[in-house]
Write a protein that holds these residues in place. Structure first.
Motif, mmCIF file in Angstrom:
data_model
loop_
_atom_site.group_PDB
_atom_site.id
_atom_site.type_symbol
_atom_site.label_atom_id
_atom_site.label_comp_id
_atom_site.label_asym_id
_atom_site.label_seq_id
_atom_site.Cartn_x
_atom_site.Cartn_y
_atom_site.Cartn_z
ATOM 1 N N CYS A 156 4.357 -3.496 8.545
ATOM 2 C CA CYS A 156 3.918 -4.915 8.676
ATOM 3 C C CYS A 156 5.151 -5.668 8.419
ATOM 4 N N ALA A 157 5.201 -6.884 8.952
ATOM 5 C CA ALA A 157 6.605 -7.549 8.855
ATOM 6 C C ALA A 157 6.674 -8.500 7.580
ATOM 7 N N LYS A 158 5.276 -9.103 7.195
ATOM 8 C CA LYS A 158 5.220 -9.798 5.949
ATOM 9 C C LYS A 158 5.600 -9.067 4.661
ATOM 10 N N GLY A 161 6.180 -3.632 4.961
ATOM 11 C CA GLY A 161 5.480 -2.282 4.997
ATOM 12 C C GLY A 161 5.004 -1.994 3.631
ATOM 13 N N LYS A 162 5.284 -2.591 2.567
ATOM 14 C CA LYS A 162 4.879 -2.189 1.045
ATOM 15 C C LYS A 162 3.229 -2.450 0.841
ATOM 16 N N GLY A 163 2.891 -3.123 1.664
ATOM 17 C CA GLY A 163 1.374 -3.601 1.330
ATOM 18 C C GLY A 163 0.952 -4.688 0.220
ATOM 19 N N GLY A 164 2.049 -4.949 -0.458
ATOM 20 C CA GLY A 164 1.768 -5.948 -1.382
ATOM 21 C C GLY A 164 2.821 -5.910 -2.513
ATOM 22 N N SER A 165 2.479 -6.607 -3.769
ATOM 23 C CA SER A 165 3.461 -6.643 -4.720
ATOM 24 C C SER A 165 2.723 -6.520 -6.016
ATOM 25 N N ASP A 212 -1.986 -10.005 5.391
ATOM 26 C CA ASP A 212 -1.599 -9.861 6.842
ATOM 27 C C ASP A 212 -1.976 -8.338 7.204
ATOM 28 N N CYS A 213 -1.832 -7.471 6.411
ATOM 29 C CA CYS A 213 -2.296 -6.121 6.595
ATOM 30 C C CYS A 213 -3.224 -5.446 5.593
ATOM 31 N N GLN A 214 -3.733 -6.179 4.784
ATOM 32 C CA GLN A 214 -4.792 -5.842 3.939
ATOM 33 C C GLN A 214 -4.361 -4.687 2.929
ATOM 34 N N GLY A 215 -2.993 -4.770 2.797
ATOM 35 C CA GLY A 215 -2.550 -3.880 1.702
ATOM 36 C C GLY A 215 -2.280 -2.572 2.305
ATOM 37 N N THR A 216 -2.484 -2.434 3.574
ATOM 38 C CA THR A 216 -1.862 -1.152 4.362
ATOM 39 C C THR A 216 -0.534 -0.871 4.438
ATOM 40 N N GLY A 217 0.250 -2.023 4.566
ATOM 41 C CA GLY A 217 1.621 -2.030 4.968
ATOM 42 C C GLY A 217 1.750 -1.708 6.563
ATOM 43 N N ARG A 218 0.545 -1.694 7.349
ATOM 44 C CA ARG A 218 0.641 -1.355 8.729
ATOM 45 C C ARG A 218 0.190 -2.510 9.529
ATOM 46 N N LYS A 219 0.731 -2.758 10.674
ATOM 47 C CA LYS A 219 -0.141 -3.898 11.508
ATOM 48 C C LYS A 219 0.029 -3.044 13.106
ATOM 49 N N TYR A 249 1.438 4.670 5.462
ATOM 50 C CA TYR A 249 0.823 3.699 4.839
ATOM 51 C C TYR A 249 1.931 3.311 3.455
ATOM 52 N N ARG A 250 1.816 2.008 3.303
ATOM 53 C CA ARG A 250 2.415 1.183 2.214
ATOM 54 C C ARG A 250 3.920 1.842 1.934
ATOM 55 N N GLY A 251 4.631 1.791 2.979
ATOM 56 C CA GLY A 251 6.055 2.294 2.855
ATOM 57 C C GLY A 251 6.077 3.564 3.000
ATOM 58 N N GLY A 252 5.391 4.583 3.315
ATOM 59 C CA GLY A 252 5.702 5.910 3.533
ATOM 60 C C GLY A 252 6.286 5.987 4.701
ATOM 61 N N PRO A 253 6.733 7.315 4.770
ATOM 62 C CA PRO A 253 7.706 7.637 5.983
ATOM 63 C C PRO A 253 7.004 7.574 7.424
ATOM 64 N N SER A 254 7.610 7.247 8.385
ATOM 65 C CA SER A 254 6.962 7.051 9.677
ATOM 66 C C SER A 254 6.834 8.666 10.278
#
Ligand SMILES: [Zn+2]
Ligand SMILES: [Zn+2]
Length: 362
Positions: A156-158, A161-165, A212-219, A249-254
């Protein structure tokens, strides 16, 4: 069920370290993975290895096993502290055909239970993807760059990829990141430890969730990827592109992307490793007298000399017009099988000439 020595199954001594067990498991699991090993009994062996690793990889279970032996883990036993069917075998089908034995083993390690507390799961890695790519024999001949489009869960660009703060401990798993689940698989019922759904296995939740990604860090995103296909590649070959699978998920490795090569059949040529096979039709006169003929190649045409006295079925070699070798210099050849054609109808004059020829041969 026969008594099993899980140490023997993994081929490690009783006092083996976690690292040794993990290394032994990875080696054996790769050897016997049903996707990689089509031998009979591979699936059973794979199940046995997973069983052994799920017990020896987990500190609590290993202690129990060392104390009480395999009895503590018998199917349907129900008397042990684990209840019945607590084999924690791994349902590899859920990994999208992936071969990530590291994360499988970490699932075992993480199986110590919720009481374990601060232990965090690494199962937030993105899935591996497979893409079947068709190439022509011409592509294989010299190698080619292909652009492919893949729609996948991307970072997620916004939120980068972290999912939030603003992190807080997950209230469902209390930071453990894992929960237990019973699954039905082709090998029977298994209990597995799976990532906590509330926090996707990270053990923490955000105060401010990315909208933008509902907290998943992915789009979901469609991406164009350039694939380098080396010359001489074989049908069914797999090219691995590191990190081009789904985002974690949430900044995990691809995950990784596997390109599976399909070489399309060719109108003129059949492939034999780096050689190409085809036929050439010549008349019985050309066969007898010899000639120069045009023959097809992957790049167009070449001329080939037919020696006098060529027999039906003779194979003539056109050097260096085959496929580029993958692991060495040079190219394969084209092998032409001679099809000698006999005329179906003759004129009077032709018949006379042939009869004279026949007489001269006696
Ligand atoms: Zn949680
Ligand atoms: Zn986001």
């Amino acid at each position: 069920m026969a008594e099993k020595d899980y140490y023997k199954v993994l081929g490690v001594p009783k006092g083996a370290s976690k690292e040794d067990i993990k290394a032994a498991y990875k080696k054996l699991a790769k050897q016997h993975h049903p996707d990689l090993n089509k031998e009979e009994g591979a699936a059973d062996k794979f199940k046995e290895i997973n069983e052994a690793a799920s017990v020896l990889g987990d500190e609590e279970k290993r202690k129990q096993y060392d104390q009480y032996g395999p009895d503590a883990f018998k199917y349907g036993g129900g008397q042990s502290g684990f209840g019945s069917q607590d084999f924690s075998g791994f349902d590899f089908s859920s990994f999208g055909g992936g071969f990530d034995f590291d994360s499988i083993f970490d699932t075992f390690f993480g199986g110590g239970g919720m009481g374990g507390g601060r232990r965090r799961a690494r199962s937030n890695r993105g899935s591996d993807l497979a893409y079947e790519l068709s190439v022509s024999l011409e592509d294989v001949s010299d190698g080619v760059k292909k652009k492919i489009k893949i729609t996948k869960n991307d970072e997620c660009a916004k939120c980068d990829g972290k999912g939030g703060s603003g992190e807080d401990t997950c209230t469902v798993c209390h930071g453990a990141g894992m929960y237990r689940e019973t699954r039905r698989t082709p090998f029977g019922m298994f209990q597995t430890t799976a990532p906590c759904r509330n926090c996707q296995g990270s053990g923490s939740i955000f105060k401010h969730v990315c909208d933008d990604c509902q907290g998943t860090g992915r789009k979901r995103n469609t991406k164009t990827i350039e694939v380098n296909i080396p010359a001489g590649i074989m049908e069914g070959a797999r090219l691995r592109m590191n990190g081009e699978g789904e985002a974690g998920y949430r900044g995990g490795p691809s995950g990784d992307l596997y390109i599976i090569i399909h070489v399309e059949p060719h109108d003129v040529f059949e492939r034999d490793d780096d050689d190409l096979l085809s036929d050439v039709r010549i008349s019985f006169v050309q066969a007898a007298l010899g000639d120069k003929v045009k023959v097809p190649t992957l790049k167009g045409e070449a001329s080939m000399r037919i020696p006098a006295g060529t027999q039906p079925g003779d194979v003539l070699r056109l050097k260096g017009e085959g496929l580029k070798h993958m692991h060495s210099f040079g190219r394969g050849d084209i092998l032409f099988t001679m099809i000698v054609e006999v005329p179906r109808h003759l004129s009077r004059k032709q018949e006379k000439i042939l009869k004279e020829l026949e007489a001269s041969l006696e």
